[in-house]
Scaffold this active site. Structure first.
Site, PDB file in Angstrom:
ATOM      1  N   TYR A 140       0.830  -1.217   0.000  1.00 52.36           N
ATOM      2  CA  TYR A 140       0.000   0.000   0.000  1.00 52.36           C
ATOM      3  C   TYR A 140       0.863   1.265   0.000  1.00 52.36           C
ATOM      4  O   TYR A 140       0.611   2.219   0.732  1.00 52.36           O
ATOM      5  CB  TYR A 140      -0.935   0.030   1.215  1.00 52.36           C
ATOM      6  CG  TYR A 140      -1.966  -1.080   1.212  1.00 52.36           C
ATOM      7  CD1 TYR A 140      -2.817  -1.256   0.122  1.00 52.36           C
ATOM      8  CD2 TYR A 140      -2.083  -1.944   2.293  1.00 52.36           C
ATOM      9  CE1 TYR A 140      -3.765  -2.277   0.109  1.00 52.36           C
ATOM     10  CE2 TYR A 140      -3.025  -2.968   2.293  1.00 52.36           C
ATOM     11  CZ  TYR A 140      -3.864  -3.131   1.194  1.00 52.36           C
ATOM     12  OH  TYR A 140      -4.781  -4.126   1.199  1.00 52.36           O
ATOM     13  N   LYS A 183      20.788 -10.318  21.747  1.00 52.50           N
ATOM     14  CA  LYS A 183      19.690  -9.480  22.238  1.00 52.50           C
ATOM     15  C   LYS A 183      18.509 -10.416  22.428  1.00 52.50           C
ATOM     16  O   LYS A 183      17.386 -10.154  22.007  1.00 52.50           O
ATOM     17  CB  LYS A 183      19.385  -8.360  21.231  1.00 52.50           C
ATOM     18  CG  LYS A 183      18.383  -7.316  21.721  1.00 52.50           C
ATOM     19  CD  LYS A 183      18.866  -6.474  22.889  1.00 52.50           C
ATOM     20  CE  LYS A 183      17.703  -5.769  23.553  1.00 52.50           C
ATOM     21  NZ  LYS A 183      18.097  -5.013  24.770  1.00 52.50           N
ATOM     22  N   ASP A 216      23.126  -3.782  23.910  1.00 52.47           N
ATOM     23  CA  ASP A 216      23.104  -2.454  24.555  1.00 52.47           C
ATOM     24  C   ASP A 216      24.184  -2.370  25.640  1.00 52.47           C
ATOM     25  O   ASP A 216      24.906  -1.370  25.750  1.00 52.47           O
ATOM     26  CB  ASP A 216      21.707  -2.107  25.099  1.00 52.47           C
ATOM     27  CG  ASP A 216      21.052  -3.232  25.882  1.00 52.47           C
ATOM     28  OD1 ASP A 216      21.564  -4.372  25.869  1.00 52.47           O
ATOM     29  OD2 ASP A 216      20.011  -2.972  26.525  1.00 52.47           O
ATOM     30  N   ASP A 240      27.773  -3.969  12.438  1.00 47.87           N
ATOM     31  CA  ASP A 240      27.886  -2.684  11.735  1.00 47.87           C
ATOM     32  C   ASP A 240      27.955  -1.545  12.750  1.00 47.87           C
ATOM     33  O   ASP A 240      28.826  -0.675  12.685  1.00 47.87           O
ATOM     34  CB  ASP A 240      26.674  -2.499  10.812  1.00 47.87           C
ATOM     35  CG  ASP A 240      26.698  -1.146  10.140  1.00 47.87           C
ATOM     36  OD1 ASP A 240      27.748  -0.773   9.594  1.00 47.87           O
ATOM     37  OD2 ASP A 240      25.664  -0.439  10.178  1.00 47.87           O
ATOM     38  N   ASP A 244      31.631   0.902  14.184  1.00 43.88           N
ATOM     39  CA  ASP A 244      31.862   2.352  14.136  1.00 43.88           C
ATOM     40  C   ASP A 244      32.303   2.833  15.519  1.00 43.88           C
ATOM     41  O   ASP A 244      33.223   3.637  15.659  1.00 43.88           O
ATOM     42  CB  ASP A 244      30.592   3.111  13.715  1.00 43.88           C
ATOM     43  CG  ASP A 244      30.510   3.331  12.206  1.00 43.88           C
ATOM     44  OD1 ASP A 244      31.067   2.495  11.464  1.00 43.88           O
ATOM     45  OD2 ASP A 244      29.885   4.320  11.766  1.00 43.88           O
TER      46      ASP A 244
HETATM   47  C1  IPM Z   1      29.932  -0.860   6.638  1.00 40.67           C
HETATM   48  C2  IPM Z   1      28.978   0.106   5.996  1.00 40.67           C
HETATM   49  C3  IPM Z   1      27.985  -0.669   5.135  1.00 40.67           C
HETATM   50  C4  IPM Z   1      27.241  -1.640   6.023  1.00 40.67           C
HETATM   51  C5  IPM Z   1      27.018   0.239   4.357  1.00 40.67           C
HETATM   52  C6  IPM Z   1      27.762   1.182   3.442  1.00 40.67           C
HETATM   53  C7  IPM Z   1      25.962  -0.539   3.614  1.00 40.67           C
HETATM   54  O1  IPM Z   1      28.350   0.874   6.961  1.00 40.67           O
HETATM   55  O2  IPM Z   1      30.640  -1.573   5.897  1.00 40.67           O
HETATM   56  O3  IPM Z   1      29.991  -0.903   7.860  1.00 40.67           O
HETATM   57  O4  IPM Z   1      26.222  -1.279   6.630  1.00 40.67           O
HETATM   58  O5  IPM Z   1      27.674  -2.780   6.130  1.00 40.67           O
HETATM   59 MG    MG Z   2      29.069   0.545   8.921  1.00 47.56          MG
END
Ligand code: IPM
Ligand code: MG
Length: 347
Positions: A140, A183, A216, A240, A244
């Site tokens: 939808y 989780k 978490d 992911d 970071d």
């Molecule tokens: C990573 C990046 C990718 C992911 C993106 C660009 C799709 O963030 O390699 O960590 O999410 O895996």
């Molecule tokens: Mg990433």
């Protein structure tokens, strides 16, 4: 025989950092031939795609792929731009994503009272299924009843092989410790399967100590007590997000390299910096090439050139510890190629 390397610079700062990584590879004495793959979001305006339809076919006979970064929202929607990246991970069954996070001497750690070596972890991210599975749909569309479903798909096979890989790695390390991220208090199907598989696989690794940690709590502990982690294994999305964070606690995305491995070697593996394409600083010589250079070192080691890979790693460590040549992310004024030159001089 020379390793056949596909250089896939991509978008944004990708070309600049891959160019430096190539120079470092050449200076390391590794025997490689290079083919540059010119696919990026620039193709989108012309073809409506960011890579040709047969991109896997064109890449499958290389020994490895060194990727820069994909994505530039000014040229193409992000989910289309990164399709080849996710497509390679799945299509080449690169089920292991290795993302080391080590606090080096000379790195500017944002956490209080951490010494070089206090952070020394290897995050092993599942790379082919889980939350990134392309399964679901929109319904939808554009109406008040619109709905979207994104299926989390976990198989016993996929879960077992990544957990096994992590245990094998933990076994080779000094601390022999594995933390599995879960989780299962809320995701009662996928993560309970994950935990069940963990317990089964652990029986084969009595020499490795392991624990389970909710994602978490893991995010909190990456900041509060990162020294407790040795090998960490997690699903695709959790990996992911956590990597970071792991990159930032070791002093920035600037030197976080990664490997997307097909351990069977049936298809090429792919190596890439954890950072993205940063189109805002592209083309100005501001990008830090160390993450791409570290990824290149991981590539050589996977291809069996451990001596050359080690040599590059040592040069990067010495550079971080001793050199004033720093790109703006590290508070300096040096350019991308200044850093490349400094590494080459140390090889
Ligand atoms: C990573 C990046 C990718 C992911 C993106 C660009 C799709 O963030 O390699 O960590 O999410 O895996
Ligand atoms: Mg990433």
């Amino acid at each position: 025989m020379a390793h056949r390397i596909a250089l896939y610079p991509g978008d944004g700062i990708g070309p600049e950092v891959v160019a430096e990584a190539r120079k470092v590879l050449e200076a390391s004495g590794a025997d490689c031939t290079y083919t540059t793959i010119e696919w990026s979001t620039a193709l989108y305006a012309k073809t409506g795609k960011c890579a040709p339809d047969d991109y896997l076919e064109q890449l499958k006979d290389f020994d490895a792929i060194l990727l820069g970064a994909l994505g530039n929202a000014a040229n193409a929607p992000d989910h289309l731009a990164v399709q080849p990246l996710l497509g390679m991970r799945r299509g080449f069954d690169q089920y292991v994503n290795i993302r080391p996070a080590v606090l080096f001497e000379g790195a500017d750690c944002p956490l209080k009272n951490k010494k070089p070596g206090d952070i020394d972890m290897m995050v092993i991210r599942e790379n082919t299924e889980g939350e990134y599975t392309v399964l679901g749909g929109r319904h939808y569309t554009g109406t008040p009843n619109e709905a979207a479903m994104q299926v989390n798909y976990f198989t016993r096979m996929g879960t077992e092989r990544i957990i096994r890989y992590a245990f094998e790695l933990a076994r080779t390390r000094k601390r022999k410790h594995l933390t599995s991220i879960t989780k299962s208090n809320a995701l009662v199907y996928s993560m309970v399967l994950w935990d069940d598989v963990l317990k089964d696989v652990a029986k084969d690794y009595q020499d490795v100590k392991y624990n389970s940690m909710l994602v978490d709590a893991a995010a909190m502990n990456f900041v509060r007590r990162p020294e407790i982690f040795d090998v960490v294994v997690c699903s695709n999305l959790f990996g992911d997000i956590l990597t970071d964070l792991a990159a930032v606690i070791i002093g920035g995305m600037g030197f976080a390299g990664s490997a997307n491995l097909n351990p069977t070697r049936k298809y090429p593996s792919m190596f890439e910096p954890v950072h993205g394409s940063a189109p805002d600083i592209a083309g100005r010589g501001k990008a830090n090439p160390l993450a791409a250079i570290m990824s290149a070192a991981m590539m050589l080691e996977f291809l069996g050139d451990t001596k050359q890979g080690e040599k590059i790693r040592r040069a990067v460590r010495a550079h971080l510890a001793e050199s004033d040549v720093k790109t703006p992310d590290r508070g300096g004024k040096a350019t991308t190629s200044d850093v490349g030159k400094d590494i080459i001089a140390r090889l």
